[in-house]
Design a protein around this motif. Sequence first.
Motif, PDB file in Angstrom:
ATOM      1  N   SER A 171      83.106  63.205   7.658  1.00  0.00           N
ATOM      2  CA  SER A 171      82.276  62.663   6.694  1.00  0.00           C
ATOM      3  C   SER A 171      81.255  63.485   6.195  1.00  0.00           C
ATOM      4  O   SER A 171      81.100  64.630   6.880  1.00  0.00           O
ATOM      5  CB  SER A 171      81.659  61.440   7.512  1.00  0.00           C
ATOM      6  OG  SER A 171      80.671  62.135   8.468  1.00  0.00           O
ATOM      7  N   VAL A 172      80.402  63.402   5.444  1.00  0.00           N
ATOM      8  CA  VAL A 172      79.426  64.299   4.901  1.00  0.00           C
ATOM      9  C   VAL A 172      78.254  64.667   5.767  1.00  0.00           C
ATOM     10  O   VAL A 172      78.159  65.713   6.172  1.00  0.00           O
ATOM     11  CB  VAL A 172      78.522  63.771   3.618  1.00  0.00           C
ATOM     12  CG1 VAL A 172      77.489  64.668   3.184  1.00  0.00           C
ATOM     13  CG2 VAL A 172      79.430  63.356   2.440  1.00  0.00           C
ATOM     14  N   SER A 173      78.008  63.399   6.764  1.00  0.00           N
ATOM     15  CA  SER A 173      77.185  63.913   7.957  1.00  0.00           C
ATOM     16  C   SER A 173      77.794  64.894   8.843  1.00  0.00           C
ATOM     17  O   SER A 173      77.200  65.675   9.434  1.00  0.00           O
ATOM     18  CB  SER A 173      76.773  62.478   8.645  1.00  0.00           C
ATOM     19  OG  SER A 173      75.895  61.717   7.729  1.00  0.00           O
ATOM     20  N   LEU A 185      80.331  66.965   8.283  1.00  0.00           N
ATOM     21  CA  LEU A 185      80.334  68.413   7.987  1.00  0.00           C
ATOM     22  C   LEU A 185      78.970  69.132   7.819  1.00  0.00           C
ATOM     23  O   LEU A 185      78.801  70.175   8.166  1.00  0.00           O
ATOM     24  CB  LEU A 185      80.730  68.436   6.387  1.00  0.00           C
ATOM     25  CG  LEU A 185      81.102  69.724   5.845  1.00  0.00           C
ATOM     26  CD1 LEU A 185      81.932  70.593   6.723  1.00  0.00           C
ATOM     27  CD2 LEU A 185      81.424  69.553   4.280  1.00  0.00           C
ATOM     28  N   THR A 186      77.843  68.347   7.450  1.00  0.00           N
ATOM     29  CA  THR A 186      76.347  68.726   7.413  1.00  0.00           C
ATOM     30  C   THR A 186      76.111  69.292   8.897  1.00  0.00           C
ATOM     31  O   THR A 186      75.334  70.486   9.151  1.00  0.00           O
ATOM     32  CB  THR A 186      75.664  67.929   6.789  1.00  0.00           C
ATOM     33  OG1 THR A 186      75.934  67.585   5.431  1.00  0.00           O
ATOM     34  CG2 THR A 186      74.215  68.669   6.686  1.00  0.00           C
ATOM     35  N   GLY A 194      71.005  68.360   2.028  1.00  0.00           N
ATOM     36  CA  GLY A 194      72.352  68.993   2.071  1.00  0.00           C
ATOM     37  C   GLY A 194      71.860  70.766   1.708  1.00  0.00           C
ATOM     38  O   GLY A 194      72.509  71.221   1.071  1.00  0.00           O
TER      39      GLY A 194
END
Length: 400
Positions: free
Chosen positions: A13-15, A17-18, A95
Amino acid sequence: MSQSDLFTPKTLSVSDLTEDIKLLLEGNFMDIKVEGEVSNASTSRSGHTYFTLKDEDAQLSCVIWSGINRRLKAELTDGQQIIAGGDIQVYPPHGKYQLIVRSVEQAGIGALQEAFEKLKSRLKEEGLFEDRHKKPLPRFPFDIGVITSATGAAFHDIRDTLERRWPLATVHLHHASVQGTNAAPELVRAIDWFAAAPKPVDLLIVGRGGGSLEDLWPFNEEAVARALHRCPIPTISAVGHEVDFSISDFVADARAATPTQAAILATPDINEVRMFADDLSTRLHAAVEDRVADQKEHVRQLVQSHALQAIRQKVANLGERIGGLTQRLHHRQQMRLLQQREQVSTLRHRLEIQNPNAPLEQGYTRVRQDHEWIKTLEAFDRDTPATIEWQDGEIEVGSK
């Protein structure tokens, strides 16, 4: 786990990965120092300062939180070459990553020299160094502004030199830091303050004593250069280094190698002025005496000239003629007066002869009836009252 799973990439998920990036960056880039040029610096109402640190190929977002800002008291301006120290922090909602700055210092000599050459080339292309922008320095400045540190030796050198060399001038000091990250903004504010003052000074000296390239760097900042360029007051850049030039030296109307030299360049020597004044007085006195002597000689020559002698003879002749006319006029006046006196005497004599009271003065009397003189017996009326007049009075007779 099957063999195919080993080659199948994991979907994050973006979260996630971030978060992985955040752990990677924040765990490996702590207490770092980054060198670059300040751009887009601004301070929010809450006291946080945001800016971009950049070089030719990349840029980095930076922030100084208000608490650190109060401690650092850093005033960043665009174009400054600095070394910012702090930690990399990732902000997941956007991000993006940024440097959380905890320290600010001037950049090293190599980077500063490179920044100097770039800025010098750019400003030269814009024409800021051209002679057509240079304003002439006043010959006799009586109000001199000085922008430097109030506690530094530069101001004392300038003041002492002016007191000895040109004590007629009033010195107006505007304190400004002359090194460090806050120096450039303070120098700009001081220059703009003098430029906008209701009673402008005649001349402005901006400078400091000697130091390293890092110490002198505020005078190589673009903001300071542009403030000097737009200043309507004639300026002298007095940055204390004999060999090298600063950007301020190129932009200012005149350059002095030291603050003391700036005071000398800015003012005449009062002793030379006094000697010059004495020399002028002597020359003027001699010129006046020569002119008077020339005029006296000219008058003497005129007096002895034939033309003046002819005029003088003509004036003498006219004077004699006027004298003769005056005598004739006086004689005629005397003759006229005598004639008038004789005429008056004749008239008086005739008047005395015809005086009606003359018989009375000789003892005779006159008789008057009905306001008429009775000259014959025939004219006398015995029945009419009559008045008999003597010299000393009169009586009425025949009245009832």
